[in-house]
Scaffold this motif. Structure first.
Motif, PDB file in Angstrom:
ATOM      1  N   LEU A  58      37.923  33.701  37.540  1.00 16.34           N
ATOM      2  CA  LEU A  58      38.789  34.733  36.968  1.00 16.34           C
ATOM      3  C   LEU A  58      38.409  35.032  35.523  1.00 16.34           C
ATOM      4  N   ARG A  59      38.121  33.983  34.773  1.00 17.69           N
ATOM      5  CA  ARG A  59      37.694  34.150  33.375  1.00 17.69           C
ATOM      6  C   ARG A  59      36.427  34.989  33.306  1.00 17.69           C
ATOM      7  N   ALA A  60      35.501  34.735  34.224  1.00 21.64           N
ATOM      8  CA  ALA A  60      34.239  35.488  34.257  1.00 21.64           C
ATOM      9  C   ALA A  60      34.483  36.966  34.535  1.00 21.64           C
ATOM     10  N   ILE A  61      35.269  37.242  35.546  1.00 24.63           N
ATOM     11  CA  ILE A  61      35.505  38.633  35.944  1.00 24.63           C
ATOM     12  C   ILE A  61      36.317  39.387  34.890  1.00 24.63           C
ATOM     13  N   LEU A  62      37.390  38.784  34.409  1.00 24.75           N
ATOM     14  CA  LEU A  62      38.227  39.451  33.414  1.00 24.75           C
ATOM     15  C   LEU A  62      37.474  39.666  32.101  1.00 24.75           C
TER      16      LEU A  62
END
Length: 136
Positions: A58-62
Motif C-alpha cells: 500500500l505504501r508503494a502504490i500510494l
C-alpha cells in the motif's frame, strides 16, 4: 500424552515467496492470489532477505500515486530487518515474542539463513490451543 510445541509441527513449509527484483505489482498479485497478508523475500539461492507485507505494498502504490512516479521493485519497500525463527523453537515462546512485536508472521530458517517455512499467528494459535487443551 503431551503434544509437541515445536515449530516444525505447526509451520507452513511452502510460504508465498517473492524476489527483491520483482515488480511490486507482481508481488501484490501473489498476495491476492494466495490470499495472504505478506510474503517472504528470498534471493536466487532461496535465502531470506526480507519480508513484504500488504502495508508495504500500500505504501508503494500510494507513494507512487502521490508522487506520480513508477511504483518500483520489491527491494524498495520490503522490510530487511526480519526476526526469524528456527525449526526447534518453542511455539509458546515465538507466539509471546510475536505479540510483543505485533508481528503476524515469522519466516522459519535453517542455521545458514535458508528459508524453509513460515509460521503465522493462526498456526501458532492452533498450536497453543492444542497444547493448552491436552489433558492426557
Amino acid at each position: 500424552m503431551l503434544r509437541s510445541v515445536e515449530m516444525k509441527d505447526y509451520m507452513s513449509t511452502d510460504p508465498v515467496k517473492v524476489k527483491p527484483e520483482d515488480d511490486i505489482f507482481e508481488a501484490i498479485h501473489q498476495l491476492l492470489v494466495y490470499r495472504v497478508s505478506g510474503a517472504c523475500v528470498v534471493n536466487d539461492g532461496g535465502y531470506l532477505v526480507g519480508i513484504l507485507s500488504e502495508l508495504d505494498c500500500l505504501r508503494a502504490i500510494l507513494g507512487a500515486t502521490y508522487n506520480k512516479s513508477p511504483v518500483g521493485k520489491v527491494s524498495e519497500y520490503m522490510t530487511r530487518e526480519v526476526i526469524s525463527v528456527k525449526l526447534s523453537d518453542n511455539i509458546v515462546d515465538v507466539a509471546t515474542d510475536m505479540m510483543l512485536h505485533k508481528h503476524r508472521r515469522r519466516p522459519v530458517i535453517q542455521d545458514d539463513g535458508m528459508l524453509i517455512g513460515q509460521v503465522t499467528c493462526r498456526q501458532l494459535l492452533r498450536g497453543v490451543k492444542d497444547f493448552a487443551t491436552d489433558t492426557e
